[in-house]
Design a protein around this motif. Structure first.
Motif, PDB file in Angstrom:
ATOM      1  N   LEU A 185       5.650 -10.277   1.868  1.00 11.32           N
ATOM      2  CA  LEU A 185       5.362  -8.768   1.953  1.00 11.32           C
ATOM      3  C   LEU A 185       6.677  -8.078   1.695  1.00 11.32           C
ATOM      4  O   LEU A 185       6.528  -7.033   0.877  1.00 11.32           O
ATOM      5  CB  LEU A 185       4.926  -8.379   3.158  1.00 11.32           C
ATOM      6  N   GLU A 186       7.742  -8.544   1.858  1.00  9.66           N
ATOM      7  CA  GLU A 186       8.963  -7.792   1.484  1.00  9.66           C
ATOM      8  C   GLU A 186       9.030  -7.688  -0.131  1.00  9.66           C
ATOM      9  O   GLU A 186       9.428  -6.692  -0.535  1.00  9.66           O
ATOM     10  CB  GLU A 186      10.471  -8.462   2.175  1.00  9.66           C
ATOM     11  N   ARG A 189       6.369  -5.455  -1.482  1.00  8.69           N
ATOM     12  CA  ARG A 189       6.842  -3.921  -1.163  1.00  8.69           C
ATOM     13  C   ARG A 189       8.109  -3.607  -2.268  1.00  8.69           C
ATOM     14  O   ARG A 189       8.112  -2.486  -2.369  1.00  8.69           O
ATOM     15  CB  ARG A 189       7.106  -3.795   0.263  1.00  8.69           C
ATOM     16  N   MET A 192       6.110  -2.920  -5.205  1.00  6.06           N
ATOM     17  CA  MET A 192       5.257  -1.513  -5.081  1.00  6.06           C
ATOM     18  C   MET A 192       6.268  -0.265  -4.996  1.00  6.06           C
ATOM     19  O   MET A 192       5.958   0.760  -5.770  1.00  6.06           O
ATOM     20  CB  MET A 192       4.489  -1.455  -3.639  1.00  6.06           C
ATOM     21  N   ALA A 193       7.577  -0.419  -4.584  1.00  4.16           N
ATOM     22  CA  ALA A 193       8.469   0.725  -4.675  1.00  4.16           C
ATOM     23  C   ALA A 193       8.705   1.104  -5.955  1.00  4.16           C
ATOM     24  O   ALA A 193       9.180   2.291  -6.454  1.00  4.16           O
ATOM     25  CB  ALA A 193       9.674   0.492  -3.848  1.00  4.16           C
ATOM     26  N   ASP A 198       2.105   4.281  -2.846  1.00  3.41           N
ATOM     27  CA  ASP A 198       1.775   4.569  -1.407  1.00  3.41           C
ATOM     28  C   ASP A 198       1.277   2.976  -0.718  1.00  3.41           C
ATOM     29  O   ASP A 198       1.462   2.829   0.502  1.00  3.41           O
ATOM     30  CB  ASP A 198       1.089   5.815  -1.122  1.00  3.41           C
ATOM     31  N   ALA A 199       0.246   2.808  -1.375  1.00  2.00           N
ATOM     32  CA  ALA A 199      -0.444   1.497  -0.809  1.00  2.00           C
ATOM     33  C   ALA A 199      -1.057   0.791  -2.079  1.00  2.00           C
ATOM     34  O   ALA A 199      -1.210   0.976  -3.061  1.00  2.00           O
ATOM     35  CB  ALA A 199      -1.745   1.898  -0.117  1.00  2.00           C
ATOM     36  N   THR A 211      -0.724 -14.278  -0.232  1.00  2.00           N
ATOM     37  CA  THR A 211       0.175 -13.330   0.456  1.00  2.00           C
ATOM     38  C   THR A 211       0.605 -13.648   1.902  1.00  2.00           C
ATOM     39  O   THR A 211       1.603 -13.476   2.329  1.00  2.00           O
ATOM     40  CB  THR A 211      -0.031 -11.801   0.262  1.00  2.00           C
ATOM     41  N   VAL A 231      -2.310  -2.808   1.889  1.00  2.00           N
ATOM     42  CA  VAL A 231      -0.942  -2.988   2.090  1.00  2.00           C
ATOM     43  C   VAL A 231      -0.152  -1.769   1.956  1.00  2.00           C
ATOM     44  O   VAL A 231      -0.071  -1.422   0.915  1.00  2.00           O
ATOM     45  CB  VAL A 231       0.012  -4.350   1.200  1.00  2.00           C
ATOM     46  N   LYS A 233       2.956   1.019   2.185  1.00  2.00           N
ATOM     47  CA  LYS A 233       4.383   0.932   1.533  1.00  2.00           C
ATOM     48  C   LYS A 233       5.201   0.720   2.636  1.00  2.00           C
ATOM     49  O   LYS A 233       6.426  -0.023   2.543  1.00  2.00           O
ATOM     50  CB  LYS A 233       4.937   2.294   0.876  1.00  2.00           C
ATOM     51  N   GLU A 234       4.993   0.945   3.819  1.00  2.59           N
ATOM     52  CA  GLU A 234       5.503   0.603   5.377  1.00  2.59           C
ATOM     53  C   GLU A 234       4.486   0.513   6.356  1.00  2.59           C
ATOM     54  O   GLU A 234       3.370   0.842   6.349  1.00  2.59           O
ATOM     55  CB  GLU A 234       6.623   1.581   5.455  1.00  2.59           C
ATOM     56  N   ALA A 237      -0.170  -4.141   7.608  1.00  2.23           N
ATOM     57  CA  ALA A 237      -1.108  -4.144   6.535  1.00  2.23           C
ATOM     58  C   ALA A 237      -2.567  -4.473   7.275  1.00  2.23           C
ATOM     59  O   ALA A 237      -2.460  -4.698   8.493  1.00  2.23           O
ATOM     60  CB  ALA A 237      -0.953  -5.537   5.662  1.00  2.23           C
TER      61      ALA A 237
END
Length: 606
Positions: A185-186, A189, A192-193, A198-199, A211, A231, A233-234, A237
């Motif tokens: 997940l790290e 993300r 994703m960044a 956002d998701a 995952t 999921v 962004k923070e 999930a």
């Protein structure tokens, strides 16, 4: 008797006319001129649960890819080259016309046959954005339009439709997964960044399973839990499954990373993303139009693109690679025992295709580690071997005859790895033509196995290596040379592939198949398949970062079908070296008559 496979004829051509007539009655009642029936579920998966086998129920066609278009007065089933013969045999061709995709696409057929002003209905859960755009353009070319339905029209008339599966969701041990869900997940993300998301909605259950290190049993032969994930962004999930499938073990394994939510809450969760005006990635390959429209209707932005998980999952870590090597060694021993048995028994003239499937599954069961087969075995004798995706049934079952070719494409699901192997053998004496064709396929197989290429090379760029020996004789095969493969997941995994459509660059750690073939309709078929691992290669004096392949599968290639004069010195050296590895790796696990058989089957050719 096979534990994991059935040989019953699950469909009949006779079912098509009555069911298509019922569908047409429903279309008329609702004011539609036609309906599209893809072979897909809500996740656009290749392998689907029985409740999603709408195309098979309607038409009788059981292949893993195809689309039917049912109009008021005509109907078509569009299939690719793998299924041309099968489609003609499984459907009533007086009611539905099989169409080969290479000649006429679904879109071209719609454009040519939808009446002007016609309304073609579709289920928005079974189509991706790109696919729907092509269909909309096709309908417009015909002077018609598409219309979404709230409930799939097949489900309306399929009175005894099976209930959706509810197999328990269970954790996949870290010893096999090789990376914690928190770490995945790290990394996810971070990607994703980069795209300012956002998701992410994970619509591919394979990606969800990988995952969060989960497995299930909702789909035959693939340890897959059907569901969705969101999921953000923070924060935590959310995993959406049928409540009956959730287990304490899965909950404990996921821990603080995610909440389990009943699937009935999924649409509301999409609405929440929209209300928050969030930018949400929807997977272009598996995300349905229904997902996109739900988010956008609530005010959000659906960002249609690649799910980052797919590429992450494709690159195997050291634990997954070690597990695959162990699984292939175990599987190689079982396959060697099977091939030795086949060589003893087939010449007697009593073995059938089903006998071979049952025997191979039994040898795999004897490992004590078999969880399932990775797909229904393709066991083809004589002309049945010429059907690349043939599935033996009690009505099609052939005896394995002398002086004929027998092809068996099979695989296993072990908790530490997924296997897939094809071997083609001769029972008796081959013809000169058989040896020529087999050796050309072998030359293509060796060309891929020995291939060295710069980083950034795609599978499409090396696909022709496997075909050149066939092209030189005016021959070819109508399927890809290689597909990706999962780690105790699907036997077919993307985005990596060796094919004309394989545009994803190959990376170290990716696993693929190497399976060129040749098929002479009505006579015989040939395929040689090993699994391979992309690995770094150092070329002295080179100035590029290079890659090559490690072969993972170890099983004899039938030397009786090889014409040595067609092989180069380097190709002969590869074959002898490969067989020496088979003896070294598999031999110590065999004894007596089987060990002697292996020694002879892997003797040096050069």
């Amino acid at each position: 008797m096979a534990r994991f496979q059935s040989f019953d004829d699950s469909t009949s051509p006779a079912q098509g006319p009555e069911r298509i007539a019922r569908l047409r009655t429903e279309l008329a009642r609702r004011g539609y001129d036609g309906f599209i029936v893809p072979r897909a579920d809500e996740h656009q998966s290749e392998y689907v649960p029985r409740s999603a086998e709408r195309l098979a129920w309607l038409t009788g066609f059981t292949g893993s890819a195809g689309t039917a278009v049912i109009l008021k007065d005509k109907a078509a089933l569009v299939v690719d080259g793998r299924y041309t013969v099968q489609a003609s045999e499984q459907v009533d061709t007086s009611v539905i016309a099989p169409v080969q995709m290479a000649e006429t696409s679904v879109e071209d057929w719609v454009a040519a046959n939808l009446p002007a002003g016609g309304v073609l209905a579709y289920d928005p859960w079974l189509h991706t954005s790109d696919g729907l755009k092509r269909l909309e353009q096709a309908a417009a070319r015909a002077g018609g339009r598409l219309a979404p339905v709230d409930m799939n029209l097949i489900d309306v008339i399929w009175i005894d439709r099976p209930a959706p599966p509810k197999a328990p969701v269970l954790p996949h041990p870290i010893a096999y997964a090789g990376e914690t869900a928190a770490s995945k997940l790290e990394r996810l993300r971070a990607k994703m960044a980069e795209d300012k998301l956002d998701a992410l909605v994970i619509s591919d259950p394979h990606n969800l399973a990988w995952t969060f290190n989960l497995r299930g049993g909702d789909v035959g032969h693939t340890p897959l839990p059907l569901g969705y994930a969101i999921v953000p962004k923070e924060g935590r999930a959310r995993l959406f499954f049928d409540r009956d499938k959730m287990t304490n073990e899965a909950g404990a394994a996921v821990g603080d990373l995610a909440d389990f939510v009943d699937i009935t809450g999924f649409l509301g969760a999409l609405d929440d993303l929209g209300h928050g005006r969030e930018k949400v990635r929807i997977d272009a390959a598996t995300g349905s139009v229904a997902l996109i429209r739900r988010i956008e209707a609530a005010g959000g932005k659906a960002d249609v693109g690649a799910d980052p998980v797919a590429l992450m999952k494709a690159v195997k870590n050291q634990a997954e690679i070690a597990g695959s090597r162990a699984a292939h060694l175990r599987d190689g021993v079982a396959v060697a025992r099977f091939l030795a048995w086949l060589d003893r028994e087939a010449p007697k003239g009593n073995l059938t295709e089903i006998d071979a499937v049952e025997a191979l599954e039994a040898f795999r069961l004897e490992t004590g580690a078999l969880r399932n087969v990775s797909f229904p075995s393709i066991s083809g004798a004589g002309p049945n071997a010429a059907l690349p995706h043939y599935r033996v049934t009690r009505s099609s079952n052939r005896t394995i005859e002398r002086n004929g070719i027998f092809l068996i494409d099979s695989g296993a699901q072990y908790e530490d790895g997924t296997t897939d192997i094809t071997r083609t053998v001769i029972v008796g004496e081959p013809t000169a033509e058989m040896k020529d064709r087999f050796t050309r396929v072998l030359k293509g197989h060796i060309a891929i196995a020995r291939c060295v290429f710069p980083k950034g090379t795609s599978g499409a760029q090396i696909d022709a290596f496997a075909r050149q020996p066939l092209w030189e004789a005016g021959l070819d095969f109508d399927h890809g040379t290689g597909h990706g493969i999962g780690s105790y997941l699907s036997v077919h995994e993307g985005p990596q592939r060796i094919a004309k459509t394989g545009t994803t660059p190959l990376e170290a750690g990716m696993m693929l198949s190497n399976e060129p073939g040749f098929y002479k309709p009505g006579a015989y078929g040939i395929r040689i398949e090993n699994l391979i691992l992309v690995e770094p290669r150092t070329i002295p004096g080179g100035d590029r970062e290079m890659l090559g392949f490690e072969t993972l599968t170890f099983s004899p290639i039938d030397l009786r079908l090889v014409e040595p004069s067609l092989l180069t010195e380097a190709e002969t050296a590869w074959l002898d070296g490969y067989h020496a590895e088979v003896r070294a790796k598999i031999g110590p696990h065999l004894d007596g008559e089987t060990r002697s058989w292996l020694e002879e089957a892997t003797r040096p050719l050069g």
